[in-house]
Design an enzyme around this catalytic site. Structure first.
Site, PDB file in Angstrom:
ATOM      1  N   LEU A  15      44.556  32.692   8.206  1.00  0.00           N
ATOM      2  CA  LEU A  15      44.419  32.061   9.510  1.00  0.00           C
ATOM      3  C   LEU A  15      43.897  30.632   9.388  1.00  0.00           C
ATOM      4  O   LEU A  15      43.951  29.861  10.348  1.00  0.00           O
ATOM      5  CB  LEU A  15      43.468  32.891  10.390  1.00  0.00           C
ATOM      6  N   SER A  16      43.411  30.272   8.223  1.00  0.00           N
ATOM      7  CA  SER A  16      42.834  28.949   7.982  1.00  0.00           C
ATOM      8  C   SER A  16      43.896  27.993   7.453  1.00  0.00           C
ATOM      9  O   SER A  16      44.395  28.170   6.331  1.00  0.00           O
ATOM     10  CB  SER A  16      41.686  29.057   6.965  1.00  0.00           C
ATOM     11  N   PRO A  17      44.250  26.940   8.209  1.00  0.00           N
ATOM     12  CA  PRO A  17      45.262  25.990   7.724  1.00  0.00           C
ATOM     13  C   PRO A  17      44.794  25.205   6.507  1.00  0.00           C
ATOM     14  O   PRO A  17      45.595  24.892   5.614  1.00  0.00           O
ATOM     15  CB  PRO A  17      45.486  25.065   8.930  1.00  0.00           C
TER      16      PRO A  17
END
Length: 245
Positions: A15-17
């Site tokens: 979920l972390s770009p």
């Protein structure tokens, strides 16, 4: 015999770009089934693991747990940070040639749906088939951050894992395990380990050197990591890799 490899722990959540931007570099290696058309290269740390004397450990982590434990909030919660974040990721994506794009319904995807199911699946995968962890992680990033596709439903995870090269039976077997106490406990323990190192977000790289753990936050700490290791940073595509592209 030479010196033993130094251990690097890479804590991440799909979920972390910025975790993806730390993971990827310029195109050309065509690493992994299903990536030829996308032109995605191998992970920065994975490219250096055979150049630097390191042992890289991928550690699937739940970013929501880190935020809660640290009292932090997603940067997009503040309007000015949200504006900066979108522009920053766009520019970094262009620079690293990673096809990263904000989901249309950003707050629903990031704050509403979350990544618990995906990270439990990756945890089960690391426990059972760790050799597939890099490829499947990349496919999940591609779904949520490039194609604006779901990563919360079993069929979505199945599609990503199959594209990475896993069989339907292998994926279904792992999906049946994601709600078991063993998988839940492992993801919780990994998240707690990141918190103990001082994590307040992701990605986090922990270098274990001379009985000390050095925690580096973010996707732009590779030069500092090289300094800590006493190694040379040669850019996101080091010559030894570039020669094979």
């Amino acid at each position: 015999m030479g010196p033993l490899p130094r251990t690097l722990d890479f804590f991440y959540d799909v979920l972390s770009p910025y975790s993806w931007l730390a993971f990827e570099v310029t195109p050309g290696s065509r690493f992994g089934r299903g990536l030829e058309d996308e032109g995605i290269g191998k992970a920065v740390l994975c490219r250096y693991k055979n150049i630097w004397n390191v042992s890289l450990q991928l550690r699937p982590t739940l970013i929501a747990g880190i935020m809660k434990d640290s009292g932090n909030q997603p940067p997009a919660m503040l309007p000015r940070k949200a504006t900066y974040l979108k522009n920053d990721i766009r520019l970094l994506g262009q620079h690293l040639q990673v096809p990263i794009h904000f989901p249309k319904d950003f707050f629903s995807v990031i704050l509403g749906k979350g990544s618990l199911t995906a990270m439990r699946f990756l945890t089960a995968l690391k426990m059972e088939q760790p050799e597939m962890l890099e490829k499947v992680s990349r496919e999940l990033w591609m779904r949520v951050w490039s194609r604006d596709e779901d990563i919360t439903q079993p069929q979505s995870i199945l599609a990503a894992a199959e594209k990475a090269g896993m069989s339907t039976g292998q994926v279904q077997g792992l999906l049946e395990r994601i709600s078991t106490p063993q998988v839940k406990d492992q993801l919780r323990e990994t998240t707690e380990a990141a918190c103990k190192y001082g994590a307040f977000g992701l990605p986090v790289t922990v270098a274990h050197l001379d009985d000390q753990a050095h925690m580096l936050f973010g996707s732009d700490r590779m030069e500092l990591l090289a300094h800590l290791l006493g190694e040379k940073w040669m850019g996101p595509v080091p010559p030894a890799v570039n020669a094979r592209l």
